[in-house]
Design a protein around this motif. Structure first.
Motif, PDB file in Angstrom:
ATOM      1  N   GLU A  21       0.840  -1.196   0.000  1.00  0.00           N
ATOM      2  CA  GLU A  21       0.000   0.000   0.000  1.00  0.00           C
ATOM      3  C   GLU A  21       0.879   1.251   0.000  1.00  0.00           C
ATOM      4  OE1 GLU A  21      -2.879   0.159   3.149  1.00  0.00           O
ATOM      5  OE2 GLU A  21      -3.456   2.224   2.694  1.00  0.00           O
ATOM      6  N   GLU A  22       1.937   1.214   0.790  1.00  0.00           N
ATOM      7  CA  GLU A  22       2.765   2.417   0.899  1.00  0.00           C
ATOM      8  C   GLU A  22       3.543   2.713  -0.370  1.00  0.00           C
ATOM      9  OE1 GLU A  22       4.409   1.201   4.599  1.00  0.00           O
ATOM     10  OE2 GLU A  22       3.186   2.630   5.709  1.00  0.00           O
ATOM     11  N   GLN A  23       3.981   1.647  -1.047  1.00  0.00           N
ATOM     12  CA  GLN A  23       4.677   1.861  -2.327  1.00  0.00           C
ATOM     13  C   GLN A  23       3.729   2.436  -3.372  1.00  0.00           C
ATOM     14  OE1 GLN A  23       6.064  -2.197  -2.628  1.00  0.00           O
ATOM     15  NE2 GLN A  23       8.190  -1.612  -2.248  1.00  0.00           N
ATOM     16  N   LEU A  24       2.490   1.954  -3.379  1.00  0.00           N
ATOM     17  CA  LEU A  24       1.529   2.476  -4.346  1.00  0.00           C
ATOM     18  C   LEU A  24       1.162   3.927  -4.016  1.00  0.00           C
ATOM     19  CD1 LEU A  24      -0.104   1.887  -6.856  1.00  0.00           C
ATOM     20  CD2 LEU A  24      -1.858   0.802  -5.431  1.00  0.00           C
ATOM     21  N   LEU A  25       0.962   4.202  -2.717  1.00  0.00           N
ATOM     22  CA  LEU A  25       0.647   5.578  -2.305  1.00  0.00           C
ATOM     23  C   LEU A  25       1.760   6.541  -2.686  1.00  0.00           C
ATOM     24  CD1 LEU A  25      -1.017   5.263   1.209  1.00  0.00           C
ATOM     25  CD2 LEU A  25      -2.018   6.209  -0.894  1.00  0.00           C
TER      26      LEU A  25
END
Lengths: 352, 352
Positions: A21-25
């Motif tokens: 999730e954090e990489q996509l965000l």
């Protein structure tokens, strides 16, 4: 193959499930517009938005894959644009200026990362020019794409324009397009993803379906000019005017001659599709134009044109969604009689 | 069978797909709390909320069936409660008082109407006592239950408490429970839906999973008392403190002796489950307690207890989600060393 090309190609086919999730965000957030009223943007537990008025307007709407869009007919950017615009129109329909929105996005693992970034860009294209910030969001995996948007707006000291304010004798006016999105959807159904190549009208209608462009600034303008009631036409003119009529306890009569320009715009394509221009105008949803009522004789803003009149008081109430007044007659008529169309607009939820 | 009994029985087994959106909304809306700051509630294009502060705080979070809950382990009311509370905690973590929320709900056709009304009641139970209004929503069909909540809050003139404000030498304090939700989830996994019958502790942990009850009023209290940083612990203490550390460019050291009371609460059940109480405390998510930092010697509100200290500045940045400081060491340590636990918290999105 040059290394940078290889890198781009691998990004293009990367799937959501390959990223945290954090990489996509981290890829999404830099693409979002900041907005003119954003005091604190994404990245903390919450955003902070200016509300100089001492109040804010809030509305939420959700798009679900296969129910509201299919990936074959809409790009990611189209879906992002629609997710934003259908919400921005709700704020405009209160007479407010949209300031900010947040997005909860559910994504199956096999969605391409590029599709998500494209959606982000569509959201930004819809919001940026209006000064609307995309100030927060949440991502989750799940079995289908779901984009839930919540939007906020500023009333600038004015009272919100409610559905219940329509009064007998008011004129009914509309700003934006009528039936274009329905025509575009019909073209896509008939011709598939490349629909819209037949004429400039066809292209415009397919675009109206993919990227509805409601007259957002006409909402505050109508409020300032004394609109007595207003809403955006998301489920079709008959159904949405039925909501105003029910909330206000009145009937509404549409006039064919006032709808003439809207019918003329659709006529050629409707005939080619063996469809009814009147049906598209009266029951087509998702154009998100603004329908409003004004006292007779009031000067309404230039974007609006007259489409009918508010008839006598007939009492409010009855089941929400019912098209009947307490006397058993239809709440919304065409030239004084029941409209000659089946159905009365979109219901994305019911199985019927 | 008496007629009223027949009617109730048929309602009990009615499915969402048998109702239109408007019929379902007509059943939901009367169950929603109005809220103390609501100027206009559901029923128009948008709601209107008071923002006396001239700003508002906004956050959004989504729950997806099978990712964040399963119907076998949580009632509709449990899901509604969690959907609300995880959002209310985000507002509290900014130092704000929650005022209002909106809900976008995606429902497969075969969900029982009673389950949806139960969810509505759980939402109301979480929001009502705090004066939070449920002021709007949207419903759609879809392949899985999705509950996307957006929440708003009032800062009452205070500056928002950001993650980036932690300073070397600050104490790290926590209010709420640690690891209880993780323990409850483990009990449900091991024992199934009837878990929690073994002891009062077990029952409390299962309840903590189903109905997290974060100390919402401690958020504004901490802000008023001078907290330098704050967030809610949704993904586990290590992971969330890592975010504060990264945003502030510092390291954080947790102290086993300060975590003693939290470990003691979990010890018996952890042994029975062959699990690690320390693991639950450090990496268990979804308790939604508040972790904050205060200048050394500052008087923090009574609900908080000390769990560690902010260490030296080590520089910020690095990929979001990375647990390493620029010098390659861990950002968050236990008694000065890397914590002896695998993983570092929940990631509901990634496939890893």
């Amino acid at each position: 193959m040059r290394p940078e090309w290889r890198r781009r190609a691998s990004l293009a086919f990367m799937r959501v499930g390959e990223l945290s999730e954090e990489q996509l965000l981290a890829r999404i957030i830099p693409r979002l517009p900041a907005g003119t009223d954003t005091l604190l943007g994404p990245g903390d537990d919450a955003a902070v938005i200016r509300a100089a008025d001492g109040r804010f307007v809030v509305s939420t709407d959700v798009l679900v894959e296969e129910r509201h869009f299919v990936r074959a007919w809409s790009t990611g950017a189209d879906v992002g644009w629609r997710a934003a615009m259908q919400n921005l129109a709700d704020v405009a329909a209160m007479g407010a200026r949209p300031t900010s929105l947040v997005l909860s996005l559910v994504l199956p693992d096999d969605v391409e990362v590029d599709w998500v970034l494209d959606l982000t860009d569509g959201l930004a294209q819809a919001c940026g020019p209006h000064g609307v910030g995309v100030v927060g969001g949440d991502l989750s995996g799940g079995p289908a794409i779901v984009a839930a948007v919540t939007v906020h707006g500023d009333l600038a000291g004015r009272a919100p324009v409610l559905r219940s304010g329509a009064r007998p004798g008011d004129v009914v006016v509309h700003s934006g397009v009528l039936g274009h999105s329905a025509a575009g959807l019909e073209l896509l159904r008939a011709q598939g993803p490349t629909a819209g190549g037949g004429s400039a009208d066809e292209a415009a209608f397919v675009r109206a379906y993919r990227r509805p462009d409601p007259p957002l600034t006409d909402g505050p303008a109508a409020a300032g000019a004394g609109a007595t009631a207003m809403m955006d036409v998301s489920d079709g003119l008959l159904k949405d005017l039925g909501r105003i009529a029910r909330a206000a306890g009145v009937s509404i009569d549409l006039r064919t001659r006032d709808l003439g320009p809207a019918l003329d715009e659709l006529d050629v394509v409707a005939q080619a599709c063996d469809a009814s221009a009147l049906g598209w105008v009266l029951t087509g949803g998702e154009d998100h134009g603004l329908v409003a009522t004004f006292p007779a004789g009031a000067a309404y803003p230039a974007g609006f044109r007259r489409i009918g009149v508010v008839g006598p008081a007939v009492g409010g109430g009855g089941e929400e969604g019912s098209e009947e007044a307490p006397d058993g007659g239809p709440r919304v008529t065409l030239d004084g009689a029941a409209a000659p169309v089946g159905g009365s607009g979109w219901d994305h939820f019911g199985s019927s």
